[in-house]
Each structure stands twice: as structure tokens, then as C-alpha cells.
Motif scaffolding. Sequence first.
Motif, PDB file in Angstrom:
ATOM      1  N   HIS A   1      -8.811   1.418  -6.359  1.00 23.61           N
ATOM      2  CA  HIS A   1      -9.701   2.275  -5.560  1.00 23.61           C
ATOM      3  C   HIS A   1      -9.114   3.677  -5.357  1.00 23.61           C
ATOM      4  N   PHE A   2      -7.877   3.893  -5.744  1.00 26.16           N
ATOM      5  CA  PHE A   2      -7.233   5.196  -5.531  1.00 26.16           C
ATOM      6  C   PHE A   2      -8.019   6.298  -6.243  1.00 26.16           C
ATOM      7  N   GLY A   3      -8.084   7.439  -5.564  1.00 30.34           N
ATOM      8  CA  GLY A   3      -8.772   8.587  -6.151  1.00 30.34           C
ATOM      9  C   GLY A   3     -10.262   8.620  -5.864  1.00 30.34           C
ATOM     10  N   PHE A   4     -10.783   7.563  -5.226  1.00 33.30           N
ATOM     11  CA  PHE A   4     -12.226   7.513  -4.999  1.00 33.30           C
ATOM     12  C   PHE A   4     -12.633   7.855  -3.563  1.00 33.30           C
ATOM     13  N   HIS A   5     -11.672   8.281  -2.741  1.00 32.84           N
ATOM     14  CA  HIS A   5     -11.992   8.696  -1.370  1.00 32.84           C
ATOM     15  C   HIS A   5     -10.909   9.681  -0.951  1.00 32.84           C
ATOM     16  N   SER A   6     -11.303  10.662  -0.148  1.00 37.14           N
ATOM     17  CA  SER A   6     -10.328  11.685   0.249  1.00 37.14           C
ATOM     18  C   SER A   6      -9.168  11.081   1.040  1.00 37.14           C
ATOM     19  N   ARG A   7      -9.374   9.910   1.622  1.00 34.02           N
ATOM     20  CA  ARG A   7      -8.292   9.308   2.402  1.00 34.02           C
ATOM     21  C   ARG A   7      -7.405   8.394   1.568  1.00 34.02           C
ATOM     22  N   PHE A   8      -7.769   8.174   0.310  1.00 33.43           N
ATOM     23  CA  PHE A   8      -6.897   7.373  -0.567  1.00 33.43           C
ATOM     24  C   PHE A   8      -5.963   8.321  -1.320  1.00 33.43           C
ATOM     25  N   PRO A   9      -4.784   7.849  -1.688  1.00 32.43           N
ATOM     26  CA  PRO A   9      -3.933   8.658  -2.565  1.00 32.43           C
ATOM     27  C   PRO A   9      -4.650   8.944  -3.880  1.00 32.43           C
ATOM     28  N   ARG A  10      -4.202   9.986  -4.560  1.00 35.67           N
ATOM     29  CA  ARG A  10      -4.751  10.256  -5.880  1.00 35.67           C
ATOM     30  C   ARG A  10      -4.343   9.139  -6.837  1.00 35.67           C
ATOM     31  N   SER A  11      -5.151   8.920  -7.863  1.00 40.41           N
ATOM     32  CA  SER A  11      -4.859   7.822  -8.789  1.00 40.41           C
ATOM     33  C   SER A  11      -3.753   8.225  -9.759  1.00 40.41           C
ATOM     34  N   ALA A  12      -3.123   7.231 -10.350  1.00 39.23           N
ATOM     35  CA  ALA A  12      -2.044   7.484 -11.301  1.00 39.23           C
ATOM     36  C   ALA A  12      -2.539   8.300 -12.494  1.00 39.23           C
ATOM     37  N   LEU A  13      -3.786   8.042 -12.919  1.00 37.61           N
ATOM     38  CA  LEU A  13      -4.331   8.820 -14.036  1.00 37.61           C
ATOM     39  C   LEU A  13      -4.458  10.286 -13.639  1.00 37.61           C
TER      40      LEU A  13
ATOM     41  N   GLY B   1       0.803  -1.218   0.000  1.00 35.31           N
ATOM     42  CA  GLY B   1       0.000   0.000   0.000  1.00 35.31           C
ATOM     43  C   GLY B   1       0.833   1.263   0.000  1.00 35.31           C
ATOM     44  N   MET B   2       2.114   1.155  -0.334  1.00 32.76           N
ATOM     45  CA  MET B   2       2.970   2.353  -0.439  1.00 32.76           C
ATOM     46  C   MET B   2       2.861   2.908  -1.847  1.00 32.76           C
ATOM     47  N   ALA B   3       2.503   4.171  -1.962  1.00 32.98           N
ATOM     48  CA  ALA B   3       2.422   4.811  -3.279  1.00 32.98           C
ATOM     49  C   ALA B   3       3.764   5.461  -3.619  1.00 32.98           C
ATOM     50  N   VAL B   4       4.027   5.629  -4.900  1.00 37.04           N
ATOM     51  CA  VAL B   4       5.200   6.399  -5.316  1.00 37.04           C
ATOM     52  C   VAL B   4       4.890   7.857  -5.028  1.00 37.04           C
ATOM     53  N   ARG B   5       5.634   8.448  -4.089  1.00 33.76           N
ATOM     54  CA  ARG B   5       5.279   9.780  -3.586  1.00 33.76           C
ATOM     55  C   ARG B   5       5.403  10.867  -4.660  1.00 33.76           C
ATOM     56  N   GLU B   6       6.383  10.677  -5.557  1.00 34.79           N
ATOM     57  CA  GLU B   6       6.654  11.750  -6.522  1.00 34.79           C
ATOM     58  C   GLU B   6       6.107  11.411  -7.913  1.00 34.79           C
ATOM     59  N   LEU B   7       4.999  10.702  -7.944  1.00 35.37           N
ATOM     60  CA  LEU B   7       4.492  10.216  -9.230  1.00 35.37           C
ATOM     61  C   LEU B   7       4.194  11.358 -10.201  1.00 35.37           C
ATOM     62  N   GLU B   8       3.620  12.449  -9.683  1.00 34.12           N
ATOM     63  CA  GLU B   8       3.273  13.566 -10.554  1.00 34.12           C
ATOM     64  C   GLU B   8       4.538  14.145 -11.197  1.00 34.12           C
ATOM     65  N   ARG B   9       5.597  14.251 -10.420  1.00 38.38           N
ATOM     66  CA  ARG B   9       6.853  14.783 -10.967  1.00 38.38           C
ATOM     67  C   ARG B   9       7.477  13.790 -11.946  1.00 38.38           C
ATOM     68  N   ILE B  10       7.330  12.497 -11.656  1.00 35.44           N
ATOM     69  CA  ILE B  10       7.858  11.485 -12.581  1.00 35.44           C
ATOM     70  C   ILE B  10       7.138  11.585 -13.923  1.00 35.44           C
ATOM     71  N   ALA B  11       5.817  11.760 -13.860  1.00 28.55           N
ATOM     72  CA  ALA B  11       5.044  11.923 -15.102  1.00 28.55           C
ATOM     73  C   ALA B  11       5.547  13.139 -15.883  1.00 28.55           C
ATOM     74  N   ALA B  12       5.811  14.234 -15.157  1.00 30.96           N
ATOM     75  CA  ALA B  12       6.282  15.452 -15.823  1.00 30.96           C
ATOM     76  C   ALA B  12       7.645  15.225 -16.484  1.00 30.96           C
TER      77      ALA B  12
END
Lengths: 453, 453
Positions: free
Chosen positions: B171-183, B142-153
Motif C-alpha cells: 500500500h506504500f505510495g498510495f496515500h500521503s500518510r504512507f511512506p513512498r514506495s520502494a519503486l 511497519g518500519m521503513a528503511v529511512r535511507e532507501l533512496e540513498r541506498i538505491a543511489a
Amino acid sequence: MYQQDPAAAAWLGAIGVVDATELPGLDDLHEPEGAIEEAQRLAAECFQADRTFFLVGGSTVGNLAAIGGSAARDEIIIMQRNVHKSAIHAAMLSGSSVVFVAPEYEEKAGLYGGVRAETIAEALQTYPQAKAVFVTSPNYYGMAVRELERIAAHAHDAGVPLIVDEAHGAHFGFHSRFPRSALQLGADAVIQSTHKMLPAMTMGAMLHLQGDRINIERVQRLLRMLQSSSPSYPIMASLDWARWKLHTGQSALFDDSLTVIDQFVKDLESNECYGVRILDDPMKLLLYDRTKKLTGYVLQAELTKQGIYTEMADERYVVLACSCATDKQDLEHLGSALREIHQGHPSEKKENGDIFSNNKYILPPSISPPISLDYFARRSETKRTITVNVEQSAGMVSAEMVIPYPPGIPLLFPGETITQEAADQLARLRDAGASVQGIKDRAVRTIEVVQSP
Amino acid sequence: MYQQDPAAAAWLGAIGVVDATELPGLDDLHEPEGAIEEAQRLAAECFQADRTFFLVGGSTVGNLAAIGGSAARDEIIIMQRNVHKSAIHAAMLSGSSVVFVAPEYEEKAGLYGGVRAETIAEALQTYPQAKAVFVTSPNYYGMAVRELERIAAHAHDAGVPLIVDEAHGAHFGFHSRFPRSALQLGADAVIQSTHKMLPAMTMGAMLHLQGDRINIERVQRLLRMLQSSSPSYPIMASLDWARWKLHTGQSALFDDSLTVIDQFVKDLESNECYGVRILDDPMKLLLYDRTKKLTGYVLQAELTKQGIYTEMADERYVVLACSCATDKQDLEHLGSALREIHQGHPSEKKENGDIFSNNKYILPPSISPPISLDYFARRSETKRTITVNVEQSAGMVSAEMVIPYPPGIPLLFPGETITQEAADQLARLRDAGASVQGIKDRAVRTIEVVQSP
């Protein structure tokens, strides 16, 4: 949508029940040593194989693994031309070179059947470096390769394995009225869609191996690479269930169905309009209009209206697959549907004599030169393409795989020169409303071809 | 066997019900234009993708198609080292060359997490000819890549797509307590095992695409090649069902589960023996022995005895995956099981301090040189191998893919030099009774290595 529809809700509830698989002792398809190992061993015994692999990705993955495991890149595989697309996909993925051998046209049935042993022997002599021979038996119509035992002997004389796509013949060898199975006839690797002719879930299939000509290790490694790391337990369990039905029932499992099929065939003899043909597999019924007024496509559409869902249709035939569960009621329903169609819809009939030349469109050389379909070649090495009208495509090289589906046998593959017959056939299939996969123009008006340099 | 067991018979009967799919209007997964097209379009809307493909072969086939469709043979793909085996299999099948980038070790959790954006940027600068970047987020824990947005950039600055294996994060992105989704964070292709965290059947997964950096045509062609030509309708329908649940439920779907999880976490604070850690995904519970007496493997075995089936175990943790169906009763059962284990089995505890260094065994260079794992290279070009004891393997080049399973992340892949740490870790995993895939010696005493010339 789901809330308002109790039937859908019940069906989805049942999915939940069967997919409840989180139990101890479930074993691992990719490294089996418990229940799955035992189930595969029992299947090997039942089908007389040395080794059986359960497949959760259909015969597709079995063909990919057996072919990819037998010929590396640029190595030659000798392949019957009228194979399922997955066999050609295997060559595309592995980068092996394919020597296509032409099937025999069987005039009486008006269908392409299997290849002759002589043709395979000649191909093996011409390409002694070949790594494997691949044929399909039976085909969608229940036609078996008649000389399969001799083909196996030729392959073995050349020291290479014979791989048989027996997707439609999982029941072969289990009744005196069925053809012998490919394993009984000496094949080294046999792929069966258990779900097609035996009671297994869709995508449930088996890969059987015997002897030491096939590279088990490479085949198994590919299965591990291509199949889900979370394989479906319902599908695997249904394979074990199908094996158990066959093991406990043996030939008696099919007796009742064969009796009612025989009666249906006899009854239809007196039908002046519709005939039924059975080739090698008595479980496959080929219905056709004796008067040549209805194409198979139209007849299929009429049967669907009567609630009868058929296996496939072509210009001439509607193919019906019977199973061990086919009973008197099923075939009486079919018989009365045919009478209904005959009486009720005379206006929809149309004269169109020449489309009944049916299927005689694959006209490759008897033995093709090796063709590389290498999918992963760098794009800089791939050719530029242009789009042309199907009617103007003869003589050009196809850049697309064009697959009438079913039966899923490519009419054209990328790199193949389009014959006039193939172009005509594609136009005819389009006009007859056949479903065609792989081609970018969904209306099948144009086709991509390789641009001449 | 089946006849004597009414439960098995009922279960198999249910399989028959759900697999009854021969109905008109069923559409074709490989050329969808009806119900499947609509279901995929609704899924794309729900997950905010431009295009969604339903997968019946699991995330495995999604990774194979997304990677194989992005890099041809000898083309470079930049890949996080601790990926699921299917990502490495993709490189083996396509023959692309992999530049592995090391993940960050997170001291507090004692686990390898994601890669840093800086490392990806450096790899892209070093290999400007790279065709794609591939990372996994979240991982099994359940560890997300913290810098995913920067990696995408960074990937987009270099003009290449970012592919994210989000198998554990549907399920990511579907609840305020989940990390944002990769998309949401800008990924171009995202693979989700819908069956893992949402109510879909095993093998049911989705591939989401957005933007124009990904070669949709090549990805789709590979999906057609790799997936069964008779795809399972129950699996496809369950994907639509999962999407519908998410669409109609939105974040409220998870509220009840999160409430009971919060209570469980609070309750366990007072447990002097067992702790629970939550990383980025609140649905993943990492149980561990605060006293460092029980390994994750032993704790898992104890939980199984109490009827609790966990997601995976490693030397330190037992991972539990909660879902939107997880309720108070489930977690009360877990809490009482932990008390029971604490009180009932003191004799089975053992001191073994140093195994809790856990997982810190993958020590590649920060950015590896391009490595070709080309599986279909001619055998004459492949290297000869010998078998050595695991304890003596350090410094040699592995000829096997060695995969502790779960989580299915290769400890070694063919062609990788075996570090002392990797050899030690493999021996430790064996002694701890971990399940290890891919290695020929099932007892994990020996390993095949490449023979020096």
C-alpha cells in the motif's frame, strides 16, 4: 470492470469467504503439530504412505523437493526422458547430473509410454554412483509404466530410491479397474496432483514417502524453502476434503462415472468418424478421428466451440479427463457434440496424413551420458548463444528449454543436441498451432543455440 | 466430519465455485499474452513499474527469483541481516555468497530497523564484485528503511540492482500518510505480498521491476521453474481485483480506516496500562503494556480470548495490521478488549523486567565476510554435526536455521557462529512460548552445531 459485472463480483465475493482463514488453531504447514499434522497423517493412511506432505505449490514443488533432496550437485539421477518440465527444472536448480533413459514407443497407441525395467537396470549398472531413479507414471494420456514394480526392485537392489511423478494418478489403487498405485508397487517417493483427478483446488498436491531410502529431512527442508511462508488454507483444506471423499467413498466413488464412461465407449463404437482409446487409466479418454482428417488440435477447437473443455490435444488425440463427478449428461453432451462436429463442419476437414505419426520425435540414446544443466553456475562459465531458424537447428546444441504445453514435457532442454526429428517436430507443432513454452521467439520461427567455440 | 458440519460443507462448496476456472481465454501465467498479460500490465501501471509479474507462491517465490536471478553461485550479494527466511533460502538455493550488513537498532522503539546507506556504501566498496543489494522495507512492525533512496543511489553507482522485499508495504505510495514506495525511491526489483495489506488471497503477491539493471530473463526463468505449472486462477484473479480496488479507490480507499485508527490512537492515550506505537506505517499498530507487566505474547493470548486475531507478538509488542476494511467497530472492539484485559486478569500479570530489552539479539559484525550457504553442495563436502544444549551453544557454529515465526527472520542460519546473545535470546524465546521454526528439537532445548574438526 468489476463493478459492472455482477458475476465477477459474486465470484470475487466467494473468494473472500473461502480465504477467511484467520482463526485460532490453524497450525503451520512448515512445522505442523495440529490440524495440518492430523490431516497429513490421515492422508498418509488413506494413500498407504509412511509420511505425506501437503503441497500448495502443485506437483511442481513436489518434484523439485523430491529430486533436489535426493541428488546434490554433480550427483547423478537417472531420469526418464519424457518427464514434466519440473523434473528437469529440479536438476537445473540442484545442479545434479541427469542420465536420461529413453521411453518405449508404443506402436498401437502411437505414443511414447514408460521406460522398461531392463533399461533402468542397465543405467544403474553403468552409473552405480547414481543417487535416485525418477519416472513418470501415468503420463498425460493415462498410460502407466508397466514394469514399475520391477523398476522399484532394481532401484532398491542398487540401494537408491525410486521417485514417481504420479501427478495424473492420485486415484490409482482406489478401484479394481485402476492400475495399482506407485506406492503399492514399491516407490519411495510419489508426487500426486490431487487437483487433477480428485476434488481439490488447483495447486493442491501431495508428496507421499515410504521406507528409509529417501532423505526425508532434505526433502522437507526443500519444501520449507520453496513453498510460501503464508500457505493457502483453502488449498490445504481442499486436500483434506479430497482425502475424506476418497476415504469415505472408496471404490464406490468411481462406480457411477465408470458406468457412464463404459456406455460412452460402447456408443462410440458405432461412430464411423470418431474413435475413443483408453490406455491404462479408464478415466482418460483419447478421442481421435478414425478417418485421419482432423488433427487433435482441430478436434479440440471444435469441441471448445460446443462448450466442451478438454484436457489437452496433440496431433492425433484430444485427451479428456473424467472425474468421479463425470455423469451421464456430460458424456451425452460429448457424444452429441461429436455427431454435430461430424455433420456440421465437413469443409474444415483437411487431408494431412503424415502428421499422424504423432509424438515419435524424442529419439535420445537409450541411455544418455550424464548431462549437467546446472542453472546457478557462474555466468562466466555459461556458453555464448546465437539465434538460428528452427529449420536450420538440427545438429546444434539447444540453449533453450522448449516445452509444448500441455503436456509440458520438454521437446528440448538446454544443452541437448537438436536432432533432425526434434527440429522437424518443433516446426510441425508451430504450424499446427500448438502452444509452446520456454522459447524466446514466441512465433517459434527461431531458436537459441549454443555458439560453437 | 465434513458431512456433520454444515459450515464446513458450505465453505468447501464455495471453494468449488471459485476454483471453477476451466473457461476459454484463460491465458497462461508462464507465457502470458491474454487476460493475464493485460492484468499484469495494468498492475505495472498502477504500481509505476516497468514490468509486473503476478506471483501465486507468495513473496517467498519473488525473493527466490529476484535474488537467484541476480547472483549466480559464489557471486556476492549484499543483504541486510534481518531479512525474511526466504531471502536466505534464495542464497542457499543459488549458492551465492552473502555479505550480511547489520541493521540499526532504534532505541526508542526498542527494535532493529533498516540498514543505513553508509553501511551499504561501505559494503559495496569492500566487495566491488557484488552483484546486488537486498534490503527489507518495511519490516513486520511497519518500519521503513529511512535511507532507501540513498541506498538505491549507492547500488546504482556501483552498477548493481537494489532488490527490496516490500512484502508488508503493497500500500506504500498510495496515500500521503504512507511512506513512498520502494519503486518510487529507485529500487530495481520490488516484492510485495499483495495479500498482506491489500484485498488479495493468501499466496497472492507481485514482483515489480524497473530499469535495466535487473536481469529480467533470468528472474522470469526462475519464476517459471519455481511456480506451479497449474497456477491458481482464484489467486491470480484476486491480484487483479486488489489492483483494481487500488486503481479506482486511490488514496480515498484508506481515508476511512485512517480516521478510525487516529481516533483509536487518541482514545488509547488516556489508557494508563496499554499504549500504542506507530512507526512509519500508520496501518500497523504496535500495542504494548506501559507498565511492563504483560509481554507481547501474553497480551496476544488475552486478545485472542477476546476474539481478536493479531498479526504477531514479540516480547514487547503485539502487532496489529489494519487494512482498508478496518472500521470503527473493529477498533472499538479492540479498545473494549484492552479495557477488559486490564480489569479482568490482574492475576495473570507477572513482573519480568529484563525481557523488555526485546529483540536486541542480532549482533553481527557491521559488515560480515562473504558467507556461502550453498545447499546443493555434495554431502561429502558438508560438515558433521552434533547436538548441544541451547545454553551451551555460544561460540559454536549453528548447523540449523532457527526462525522465530512470525516474523520469520532467522535468529541463526547454518554456518553462523552463535553469539552468547543469540543463545540467550533463543532460550528466552523458548521460555516465553514463542513459535520457533527450523530447529529439529521442537522443544528448543537442544540445537545442532557443526562438529569441530
